[in-house]
Design an enzyme around this catalytic site. Structure first.
Site, PDB file in Angstrom:
ATOM      1  N   ARG A 252      33.022 -11.249 -46.254  1.00  0.00           N
ATOM      2  CA  ARG A 252      31.735 -11.315 -46.944  1.00  0.00           C
ATOM      3  C   ARG A 252      30.807 -10.274 -46.319  1.00  0.00           C
ATOM      4  NH1 ARG A 252      34.174 -13.645 -50.259  1.00  0.00           N
ATOM      5  NH2 ARG A 252      33.679 -15.608 -51.340  1.00  0.00           N
ATOM      6  N   ASP A 276      35.144  -3.760 -48.467  1.00  0.00           N
ATOM      7  CA  ASP A 276      35.319  -4.276 -49.824  1.00  0.00           C
ATOM      8  C   ASP A 276      34.156  -5.169 -50.213  1.00  0.00           C
ATOM      9  OD1 ASP A 276      36.952  -4.646 -52.226  1.00  0.00           O
ATOM     10  OD2 ASP A 276      37.211  -6.713 -51.534  1.00  0.00           O
ATOM     11  N   GLU A 281      25.375  -6.863 -52.478  1.00  0.00           N
ATOM     12  CA  GLU A 281      26.263  -6.382 -53.546  1.00  0.00           C
ATOM     13  C   GLU A 281      25.993  -7.070 -54.884  1.00  0.00           C
ATOM     14  OE1 GLU A 281      30.311  -8.930 -53.397  1.00  0.00           O
ATOM     15  OE2 GLU A 281      29.955  -7.753 -51.590  1.00  0.00           O
ATOM     16  N   HIS A 313      34.425  -5.423 -54.024  1.00  0.00           N
ATOM     17  CA  HIS A 313      34.854  -6.810 -53.845  1.00  0.00           C
ATOM     18  C   HIS A 313      36.066  -7.102 -54.731  1.00  0.00           C
ATOM     19  CE1 HIS A 313      33.195 -11.016 -52.606  1.00  0.00           C
ATOM     20  NE2 HIS A 313      34.506 -11.030 -52.631  1.00  0.00           N
TER      21      HIS A 313
END
Length: 342
Positions: A252, A276, A281, A313
C-alpha cells in the site's frame, strides 16, 4: 476463504436490531469491469448465488441498487465512507465483501457501529509475488532507461551496469501469503534473504526491522496498511538504508513516506524505486489521465526520475487472481447467508 496479511482479521459484527427491508439471496457487485461481471455471472450461476453486477463504484447515491440483497461486493479502488455505509445499511445491506486482502479503504468503525459485517478475500499470492520479482529485476537492471532509449531507436548500452540478484541481500517486510511467496522465489535466484514480521511464519532469517533496513540492498514491502504501519518506511529508516539501495512496494502506498523517499532518490542516496502503489493514488490510478494535470506533484516527480518505475496498482491483475477473487467473494456471501461466516 477470507484472508489477511500479518495477522489482520476482518471486522466481524452482526446486524443491528433495527428492522431490515425484505431480501432475497443474492449479491450486488459494485465497480465491476466487463471481465469481472462475466465471471460473477458465470460462477454465481454455478454456485447458486444470483449476482447483479454494477459498473459504477458504490457510493451513497447508488446504494439503493443493492436493495433486496443483504450482501454486496466492492472494489479496493474506491473509498467506502461512512455516508456510503449508511446508505447501504438503509438499503438492507448487512455484509460487505471487498475484492481485496486489505481493508484500508473501508471505514470499519462506522461499519461496526451500523452492525454491518465486513469480509475480505484471498487470491493467488503468486500474482503479486511474480510482479514483485519482475519489479526488482527491472529496477536493478535499469529497465526503464533501456526501454526509453530503444523506443527512440538508441541502441547503445547504458554506462551503468546492472546488478545480479545473487549478489544482493533482499529484505522482505511482511511474510504473509504474498511475502512468503516472494521469499520462495528469491531463493531460486540465490540471493541472501532477510525477513521481518510481527508473526514470523515463513522459512526465512528473521531480524529486527531496523537491522533489515540497514543490511538490505533491496527492501520490499508486503504488510497491510494500519495505523501502526503507516509510513513504516519513514525518513529515519530511509536515511539508514544502504547507499544505492532499492525500495519495492506492492503493498500500500502509505507504507512509505513519499517525501522522504523523493529526497533520498533526488540526492542520490538510493539507487532507485519500483512502486506499484503510491500515496494519493486514489482518483488517478485506473483513470486515463493523458493530457491532464494529475494533481499529485509527488507522483509526477517520481515519474520524472529515470531510476523510478511506477505501475498503477496492477500487481494482482491476472486471470488466476480474478477467478480466485470472484469465487471467494461468492463463497463468503454464501457463508454469510447460511450463518456460517467465521
Amino acid at each position: 476463504m477470507a484472508s489477511s496479511e500479518l495477522g489482520l482479521r476482518r471486522g466481524e459484527t452482526r446486524a443491528g436490531t433495527e428492522p431490515r427491508p425484505s431480501h432475497r439471496a443474492g449479491l450486488t457487485a459494485f465497480g465491476c469491469s466487463r471481465d469481472e461481471a462475466a465471471a460473477f455471472r458465470d460462477m454465481g450461476a454455478r454456485l447458486g448465488m444470483p449476482v447483479t453486477p454494477v459498473e459504477a463504484a458504490v457510493c451513497a447515491a447508488n446504494a439503493e441498487l443493492a436493495r433486496g440483497h443483504r450482501c454486496v461486493s466492492v472494489s479496493h479502488k474506491t473509498r467506502i465512507t461512512g455516508a456510503t455505509l449508511l446508505a447501504l445499511s438503509r438499503a438492507g445491506v448487512e455484509y460487505i465483501c471487498t475484492r481485496s486482502i486489505g481493508f484500508d479503504h473501508i471505514d470499519l468503525r462506522c461499519a461496526e457501529r451500523l452492525g454491518m459485517s465486513v469480509g475480505n478475500v484471498a487470491y493467488s499470492p503468486d500474482s503479486v509475488a511474480d510482479y514483485t520479482l519482475m519489479l526488482m529485476l527491472m529496477a536493478v537492471r535499469h529497465a526503464k532507461t533501456t526501454i526509453h532509449r530503444t523506443d527512440s531507436f538508441d541502441y547503445r548500452l547504458s554506462e551503468t551496469r546492472g546488478k545480479e540478484l545473487r549478489d544482493l541481500t533482499v529484505g522482505v517486510v511482511g511474510t504473509g501469503r504474498i511475502g512468503a511467496a516472494v521469499v520462495d522465489r528469491l531463493r531460486g535466484f540465490g540471493c541472501r534473504v532477510l525477513a521481518h514480521d510481527t508473526h514470523p511464519r515463513a522459512s526465512a532469517t528473521y531480524v529486527p526491522l531496523d537491522d533489515l533496513i540497514e543490511r538490505s540492498d533491496i527492501v520490499t514491502l508486503h504488510t497491510p496498511l494500519t495505523a501502526e504501519t503507516h509510513h513504516l518506511l519513514d525518513r529515519r529508516r530511509i536515511e539508514r538504508m544502504k547507499p544505492g539501495a532499492y525500495v519495492v512496494n506492492t503493498g500500500r502506498g502509505p507504507l512509505l513516506d513519499t517525501a522522504a523517499l523523493l529526497s533520498a532518490l533526488e540526492n542520490g542516496q538510493l539507487g532507485g524505486a519500483a512502486l506499484d502503489v503510491v500515496e494519493g493514488e486514489e482518483g488517478i490510478f485506473y483513470a486515463d489521465c493523458r493530457g491532464k494535470h494529475i494533481g499529485n506533484e509527488a507522483l509526477a516527480r517520481l515519474q520524472r526520475l529515470p531510476n523510478v518505475l511506477i505501475s498503477p496498482h496492477s500487481a494482482y491483475h491476472t486471470e488466476r487472481a480474478l477467478h480466485d477473487i470472484v469465487e471467494n467473494t461468492l463463497l463468503n456471501c454464501l457463508n454469510f447467508e447460511s450463518g456460517t461466516t467465521a
